[in-house]
Design a protein around this motif. Structure first.
Motif, PDB file in Angstrom:
ATOM      1  N   PRO A  28       0.814  -1.250  -0.111  1.00 32.87           N
ATOM      2  CA  PRO A  28      -0.178   0.039   0.029  1.00 32.87           C
ATOM      3  C   PRO A  28       0.744   1.064   0.124  1.00 32.87           C
ATOM      4  O   PRO A  28       0.548   2.223  -0.687  1.00 32.87           O
ATOM      5  N   LYS A  29       1.896   1.287   0.643  1.00 35.59           N
ATOM      6  CA  LYS A  29       2.773   2.470   0.910  1.00 35.59           C
ATOM      7  C   LYS A  29       3.270   2.814  -0.624  1.00 35.59           C
ATOM      8  O   LYS A  29       3.487   3.943  -0.913  1.00 35.59           O
ATOM      9  N   LEU A  30       3.947   1.723  -1.139  1.00 41.19           N
ATOM     10  CA  LEU A  30       4.556   1.868  -2.350  1.00 41.19           C
ATOM     11  C   LEU A  30       3.444   2.226  -3.671  1.00 41.19           C
ATOM     12  O   LEU A  30       3.965   3.250  -4.221  1.00 41.19           O
ATOM     13  N   THR A  31       2.406   1.676  -3.392  1.00 45.41           N
ATOM     14  CA  THR A  31       1.458   1.854  -4.429  1.00 45.41           C
ATOM     15  C   THR A  31       0.957   3.623  -4.151  1.00 45.41           C
ATOM     16  O   THR A  31       0.706   4.119  -5.396  1.00 45.41           O
ATOM     17  N   GLN A  32       0.894   3.865  -3.296  1.00 45.51           N
ATOM     18  CA  GLN A  32       0.456   5.305  -2.799  1.00 45.51           C
ATOM     19  C   GLN A  32       1.509   6.145  -3.348  1.00 45.51           C
ATOM     20  O   GLN A  32       1.312   7.444  -3.949  1.00 45.51           O
TER      21      GLN A  32
END
Length: 168
Positions: free
Chosen positions: A57-61
């Protein structure tokens, strides 16, 4: 590890790859493969990443926050190791409209699958017309000989030359 496949495009300017690589690295992603190009004033590419599920989630965001690039993120599909032979064709001929369609049609008709494809048009003053060059890696199905595919490609036109390398 989760696999991600990104397609990206944006107006080209210095530092885009560095910025993208920094975002991936800072968010615990691992850059595993890419094909990046400058085309018509744009930076365009496809990129494969891997990331631990908890960091996804952190990378995608973070990737979605990159304002200089239009990035589309797809989740990779698990696949099994394939034992089929890969051939690398270097195809050269006079450039003309429809040449990529002709080549891809022959490759499809022979049952091969294109794994990688690059093409370019180059000036050829001594020939009077531009030269088309393509490098295609294809997966050769069982029962189809490489000579059969080469003959079919060369039959497209008398000016087509096909060199073959075995990938595996």
């Amino acid at each position: 590890m989760k696999q991600l496949v990104l397609t990206l495009i944006g107006q080209d300017k210095p530092g885009l790859v560095d910025h993208l690589a920094t975002v991936v690295n800072d968010n615990n992603g691992n850059w595993t493969a890419s094909n990046l190009s400058h085309l018509g004033g744009y930076f365009a590419g496809i990129l494969q990443l891997e990331v631990a599920e908890q960091d996804l989630p952190k990378l995608t965001q973070a990737l979605e926050q990159i304002s200089d690039l239009d990035i589309k993120i797809q989740h990779g599909i698990a696949h099994t190791l394939n034992e089929q032979q890969h051939l690398r064709f270097v195809i050269t001929g006079n450039d003309r409209p429809g040449i990529v369609r002709e080549l891809s049609s022959v490759i499809k008709h022979k049952g091969t699958n294109i794994i990688h494809f690059e093409s370019s048009k180059q000036s050829a003053p001594n020939w009077g017309v531009p030269l088309f060059t393509a490098i295609a890696t294809v997966e050769l199905p069982n029962g189809v000989s490489r000579d059969e595919v080469v003959k079919a490609l060369e039959a497209i036109a008398s000016d087509i030359v096909v060199d073959v390398e075995i990938d595996n």
